[in-house]
Design an enzyme around this catalytic site. Sequence first.
Site, PDB file in Angstrom:
ATOM      1  NE  ARG A 198      30.966  54.938  15.664  1.00 30.00           N
ATOM      2  CZ  ARG A 198      30.507  56.077  15.156  1.00 30.00           C
ATOM      3  NH1 ARG A 198      31.026  57.227  15.551  1.00 30.00           N
ATOM      4  NH2 ARG A 198      29.557  56.072  14.265  1.00 30.00           N
ATOM      5  CE  LYS A 224      33.169  38.725  30.507  1.00 29.60           C
ATOM      6  NZ  LYS A 224      32.738  37.412  31.010  1.00 29.60           N
ATOM      7  CD  GLU A 237      31.539  36.017  41.594  1.00 31.23           C
ATOM      8  OE1 GLU A 237      32.589  35.480  41.205  1.00 31.23           O
ATOM      9  OE2 GLU A 237      30.468  35.967  40.941  1.00 31.23           O
ATOM     10  CE  LYS A 254      36.833  40.196  36.379  1.00 31.25           C
ATOM     11  NZ  LYS A 254      35.419  40.362  36.450  1.00 31.25           N
ATOM     12  CD  GLU A 266      34.477  34.711  29.164  1.00 29.50           C
ATOM     13  OE1 GLU A 266      34.037  35.859  29.333  1.00 29.50           O
ATOM     14  OE2 GLU A 266      33.958  33.706  29.644  1.00 29.50           O
ATOM     15  NE  ARG A 294      36.671  38.659  31.613  1.00 34.79           N
ATOM     16  CZ  ARG A 294      36.626  39.974  31.580  1.00 34.79           C
ATOM     17  NH1 ARG A 294      37.326  40.621  30.672  1.00 34.79           N
ATOM     18  NH2 ARG A 294      35.887  40.656  32.421  1.00 34.79           N
ATOM     19  CG  ASN A 298      32.432  32.218  33.247  1.00 41.13           C
ATOM     20  OD1 ASN A 298      32.281  33.304  33.785  1.00 41.13           O
ATOM     21  ND2 ASN A 298      32.438  32.056  31.936  1.00 41.13           N
ATOM     22  CG  HIS A 319      29.782  32.244  37.446  1.00 39.97           C
ATOM     23  ND1 HIS A 319      30.671  32.011  38.476  1.00 39.97           N
ATOM     24  CD2 HIS A 319      29.472  33.564  37.520  1.00 39.97           C
ATOM     25  CE1 HIS A 319      30.891  33.146  39.128  1.00 39.97           C
ATOM     26  NE2 HIS A 319      30.173  34.108  38.575  1.00 39.97           N
ATOM     27  CG  HIS A 325      24.955  32.289  35.015  1.00 41.11           C
ATOM     28  ND1 HIS A 325      25.956  32.325  34.075  1.00 41.11           N
ATOM     29  CD2 HIS A 325      25.180  33.346  35.826  1.00 41.11           C
ATOM     30  CE1 HIS A 325      26.749  33.361  34.305  1.00 41.11           C
ATOM     31  NE2 HIS A 325      26.294  33.996  35.370  1.00 41.11           N
ATOM     32  CG  HIS A 336      25.906  36.616  40.725  1.00 39.80           C
ATOM     33  ND1 HIS A 336      25.658  35.836  39.611  1.00 39.80           N
ATOM     34  CD2 HIS A 336      27.266  36.741  40.793  1.00 39.80           C
ATOM     35  CE1 HIS A 336      26.805  35.522  39.023  1.00 39.80           C
ATOM     36  NE2 HIS A 336      27.785  36.055  39.727  1.00 39.80           N
TER      37      HIS A 336
HETATM   38  N1  GLY Z   1      32.529  37.981  35.836  1.00 40.60           N
HETATM   39  C1  GLY Z   1      33.346  37.194  35.016  1.00 40.60           C
HETATM   40  C2  GLY Z   1      34.240  38.014  34.138  1.00 40.60           C
HETATM   41  O1  GLY Z   1      34.418  39.200  34.374  1.00 40.60           O
HETATM   42  O2  GLY Z   1      34.774  37.514  33.199  1.00 40.60           O
END
Ligand code: GLY
Length: 366
Positions: free
Chosen positions: A118, A140, A182, A224, A234, A246, A250, A253, A257, A269
Amino acid sequence: MTPTTVHVSAEVEYDVVIGPDLLPSLNSMLTGADRVAIIHAPTQRTRAHDISILVGDCGMQVTEIELPDAEDAKSSSVAEMCWGILGNAAFTRNDVVISVGGGATTDVAGFVAATWLRGIRVIHVPTTLLGMVDAAVGGKTGINTAAGKNLVGSFHSPVGVLCDVTSLGTLPRADLVAGMAEVVKVGFARDTSILDDVRKSPEGALDPHGQLLPDLIRRAVQVKADVVSDDFRETSATSESRKLGREVLNYGHTFGHAIERTESYRWRHGDAVAVGMVYVAELSHLTGHLSAAGVAEHREILGLLGLPTTYEPGHWDALLSAMSVDKKARGSLLRFVILESIGSPVALQGPSVEAMRTAYDRISVS
Ligand code: GLY
């Protein structure tokens, strides 16, 4: 070059260190561990082995786990293989995973660390520009399944991120260019000084041996860090509000995507995000927000870096349906991060199909 540090204060506090030869700073992040698993990309065998020697010299038992390349690593069977190895090595809650590689490696290694017992500590050592400015920072983690990319995962912050810029010296130029998408994304959406510096010296921005690139990495990571410290999970993306947390990350994106999906993930990407930014800049203009000059600035900056700014015509139905998959994943209306002006993002919810289609017409050329 002296290393610089960006502090992240999300679910936990940690540092992102940027500079050359950072491996010695690993030791302080391993306090209390008896075992370390180094989960690495196939191209990073030597670097992983160097880390293994360093960690082994400190008396810890080290296991090296090599993953398949790129997105092939992000599967449940690869995660299961890693869990098996951690089990055989009797990994406990005190032990640590170190990831060494690009975004796919840090995503799956983060997921393995998040799920073993966990949650155990993970340290990311991203070796690509995309990994340094995006994937490795912010917590993430995820794998791909038959249902789609990144639909299985968790939020699990690393205890540290080491961006060793010397690894960019061997990165193929096309990957460096794609990673810059990015960086400039953050420029368009938040820190416009990034755009000024790229415009002054696009070659400097892409020089892995120069001073400008590490500084751009630091500034992109700082944005970031600020964003994820404010909205780690998010939560803003699922509200009806135009306020962005957050989700601002995007920018470009949703359409990016959709291109990746339409191209069966054969596009880089960053290249897809570059086209996605021009698309959403056009959409911002068409819906009465960004000026025509702001749209032109997207084409100028991305073009200076050698990033793509157009996409083939004739794919509208596939692109719209791919964007709708993103919408379903969020459980709300189709929602874009758009710009009021350069550096001022807001959310746009449920734009007309006509505006979305016209934006596509404006970016598509045969
Ligand atoms: N790649 C977008 C984020 O980390 O929220």
